[in-house]
Design an enzyme around this catalytic site. Structure first.
Site, PDB file in Angstrom:
ATOM      1  N   ASN A   9      23.285  38.684  37.047  1.00 17.77           N
ATOM      2  CA  ASN A   9      22.379  38.748  38.200  1.00 17.77           C
ATOM      3  C   ASN A   9      21.776  37.361  38.383  1.00 17.77           C
ATOM      4  O   ASN A   9      20.893  36.966  37.630  1.00 17.77           O
ATOM      5  CB  ASN A   9      21.292  39.797  37.932  1.00 17.77           C
ATOM      6  CG  ASN A   9      20.259  39.850  39.047  1.00 17.77           C
ATOM      7  OD1 ASN A   9      20.411  39.202  40.082  1.00 17.77           O
ATOM      8  ND2 ASN A   9      19.206  40.622  38.827  1.00 17.77           N
ATOM      9  N   LYS A  11      19.918  36.319  40.656  1.00 16.65           N
ATOM     10  CA  LYS A  11      18.617  36.358  41.339  1.00 16.65           C
ATOM     11  C   LYS A  11      18.597  35.280  42.438  1.00 16.65           C
ATOM     12  O   LYS A  11      19.644  34.972  43.004  1.00 16.65           O
ATOM     13  CB  LYS A  11      17.466  36.227  40.336  1.00 16.65           C
ATOM     14  CG  LYS A  11      17.614  37.260  39.206  1.00 16.65           C
ATOM     15  CD  LYS A  11      16.432  37.399  38.315  1.00 16.65           C
ATOM     16  CE  LYS A  11      16.718  38.459  37.245  1.00 16.65           C
ATOM     17  NZ  LYS A  11      15.584  38.708  36.383  1.00 16.65           N
ATOM     18  N   HIS A  98      16.396  47.036  41.210  1.00 20.99           N
ATOM     19  CA  HIS A  98      15.930  46.098  40.182  1.00 20.99           C
ATOM     20  C   HIS A  98      14.399  46.120  40.155  1.00 20.99           C
ATOM     21  O   HIS A  98      13.755  46.265  41.199  1.00 20.99           O
ATOM     22  CB  HIS A  98      16.446  44.690  40.480  1.00 20.99           C
ATOM     23  CG  HIS A  98      16.238  43.760  39.332  1.00 20.99           C
ATOM     24  ND1 HIS A  98      15.019  43.183  39.072  1.00 20.99           N
ATOM     25  CD2 HIS A  98      17.079  43.342  38.356  1.00 20.99           C
ATOM     26  CE1 HIS A  98      15.132  42.434  37.978  1.00 20.99           C
ATOM     27  NE2 HIS A  98      16.368  42.513  37.529  1.00 20.99           N
ATOM     28  N   GLU A 100      12.313  43.865  40.011  1.00 18.28           N
ATOM     29  CA  GLU A 100      11.687  42.869  40.905  1.00 18.28           C
ATOM     30  C   GLU A 100      11.634  43.393  42.332  1.00 18.28           C
ATOM     31  O   GLU A 100      10.685  43.139  43.073  1.00 18.28           O
ATOM     32  CB  GLU A 100      12.460  41.539  40.818  1.00 18.28           C
ATOM     33  CG  GLU A 100      12.201  40.856  39.474  1.00 18.28           C
ATOM     34  CD  GLU A 100      13.348  40.008  38.947  1.00 18.28           C
ATOM     35  OE1 GLU A 100      14.256  39.660  39.718  1.00 18.28           O
ATOM     36  OE2 GLU A 100      13.333  39.715  37.734  1.00 18.28           O
ATOM     37  N   GLU A 170      16.483  48.251  32.026  1.00 18.16           N
ATOM     38  CA  GLU A 170      15.873  46.935  31.872  1.00 18.16           C
ATOM     39  C   GLU A 170      14.364  47.081  31.661  1.00 18.16           C
ATOM     40  O   GLU A 170      13.609  47.212  32.635  1.00 18.16           O
ATOM     41  CB  GLU A 170      16.106  46.082  33.124  1.00 18.16           C
ATOM     42  CG  GLU A 170      17.566  45.809  33.430  1.00 18.16           C
ATOM     43  CD  GLU A 170      17.725  44.571  34.313  1.00 18.16           C
ATOM     44  OE1 GLU A 170      18.439  43.671  33.888  1.00 18.16           O
ATOM     45  OE2 GLU A 170      17.112  44.506  35.394  1.00 18.16           O
ATOM     46  N   GLY A 176      13.216  38.083  31.452  1.00 15.99           N
ATOM     47  CA  GLY A 176      12.830  36.679  31.621  1.00 15.99           C
ATOM     48  C   GLY A 176      11.737  36.223  30.664  1.00 15.99           C
ATOM     49  O   GLY A 176      11.134  35.167  30.865  1.00 15.99           O
ATOM     50  N   SER A 216      16.461  39.536  28.726  1.00 16.06           N
ATOM     51  CA  SER A 216      16.598  38.463  27.732  1.00 16.06           C
ATOM     52  C   SER A 216      17.828  38.625  26.835  1.00 16.06           C
ATOM     53  O   SER A 216      17.793  38.247  25.662  1.00 16.06           O
ATOM     54  CB  SER A 216      15.323  38.340  26.895  1.00 16.06           C
ATOM     55  OG  SER A 216      14.222  38.004  27.732  1.00 16.06           O
ATOM     56  N   GLY A 237      20.391  38.088  33.345  1.00 19.87           N
ATOM     57  CA  GLY A 237      19.726  37.201  34.292  1.00 19.87           C
ATOM     58  C   GLY A 237      19.954  35.744  33.922  1.00 19.87           C
ATOM     59  O   GLY A 237      21.000  35.163  34.208  1.00 19.87           O
TER      60      GLY A 237
HETATM   61  P1  13P Z   1      16.887  37.972  32.015  1.00 23.69           P
HETATM   62  O1  13P Z   1      18.243  38.114  31.367  1.00 23.69           O
HETATM   63  O2  13P Z   1      16.658  36.600  32.594  1.00 23.69           O
HETATM   64  O3  13P Z   1      15.785  38.445  31.136  1.00 23.69           O
HETATM   65  O4  13P Z   1      16.894  38.938  33.297  1.00 23.69           O
HETATM   66  C1  13P Z   1      17.332  40.238  33.154  1.00 23.69           C
HETATM   67  C2  13P Z   1      17.483  40.831  34.491  1.00 23.69           C
HETATM   68  O5  13P Z   1      16.517  41.062  35.188  1.00 23.69           O
HETATM   69  C3  13P Z   1      18.845  41.090  34.975  1.00 23.69           C
HETATM   70  O6  13P Z   1      18.840  41.863  36.116  1.00 23.69           O
END
Ligand code: 13P
Length: 253
Positions: A9, A11, A98, A100, A170, A176, A216, A237
């Protein structure tokens, strides 16, 4: 048998040139690695879908996905992108719900049902995201919270529809932050979600649903996470923005 999937992803990162460079590197590395039983998916921003698809070409086991789609089929919805458009660009996966999007764009469980319907109607595989914030984890009500996300968004689908959906767990506190869930925490939740899906759709169907972990994940912890029986891959991510890291994660089964 359920599929092993590693989806990147991106983002809202990378300009066109950077996205093309990353894709070309991943394509070349995957060709060398000859990975057979793992599906890798690149989920760039909408504007990168077409150039990324052209670079993916017919690379074995590498697919195109989107990070979102509209809950509507077409019409006067300025700024939106329909699942049908994504399919016409050669996308086969779409991330839905997601955290977010749930948090910053106020996407509700009901809206996510509509988005999932649009994805399925257009032949896309939804990667349906769920996961709890830190305060819910600390209150130890995370299992009930995440089960409810699935119940409210997905439990009115038919077994046939449900069998086409991929789940991504997640935990928000792990996204993140560099603070990944332990493999035991991931396994515990994945097993609970599978049992929950089985209670509605039957054990056989639940056993065939891929449940990915996200938060992560990186080349240093992916092997341990993927060694757990109910962890069928990852939604990645930050580490998906580095070609070598992403490919190492794909190789971590
Ligand atoms: P990270 O791998 O940066 O923690 O993000 C995970 C994520 O939100 C994937 O959709």
């Amino acid at each position: 048998m359920r599929k092993k999937i590693v989806a990147g992803n991106w983002k809202m990162n990378l300009n066109l040139e950077e996205g093309q460079k990353l894709t070309s590197e991943i394509v070349n590395m995957l060709k060398d690695e000859n990975i057979k039983d793992v599906i890798a998916v690149l989920n760039p921003p909408f504007v990168h879908l077409y150039p990324v698809k052209k670079l993916i070409g017919d690379t074995p086991n590498l697919f195109l996905g989107s990070q979102n789609c509209s809950d509507k089929a077409s019409g006067a919805f300025t700024g939106e992108t329909s699942a049908g458009m994504l399919a016409s660009f050669g996308a086969t996966y779409v991330i839905i719900g997601h955290s977010e999007r749930r948090e910053y764009f106020k996407e509700s469980n009901q809206l996510l049902t509509e988005k999932t319907k649009q994805a399925l109607t257009n032949g896309l595989t939804p990667i349906f995201c769920c996961g709890e914030p830190l305060n819910i984890r600390e209150a130890e009500s995370h299992e009930a919270y995440v089960k409810q996300q699935l119940t409210e968004s997905l439990f009115d689908f038919s077994p046939e529809e449900m069998s086409k959906i991929v789940i991504a767990y997640e935990p928000i506190w792990a996204i993140g932050t560099g603070r990944t869930a332990s493999s035991d925490q991931a396994q515990e939740m994945h097993a609970a979600l599978r049992t929950h899906l089985a209670s509605k759709f039957g054990q056989e169907l639940a056993d065939n649903i891929s449940i990915l972990y996200g938060g992560s994940a990186n080349p240093g912890n992916a092997k341990e996470l993927f060694s757990k029986p109910d962890v069928d891959g990852g939604l990645i991510g930050g580490a998906s923005l580095k070609s070598r890291d992403f490919v190492e994660i794909v190789k971590s089964f």
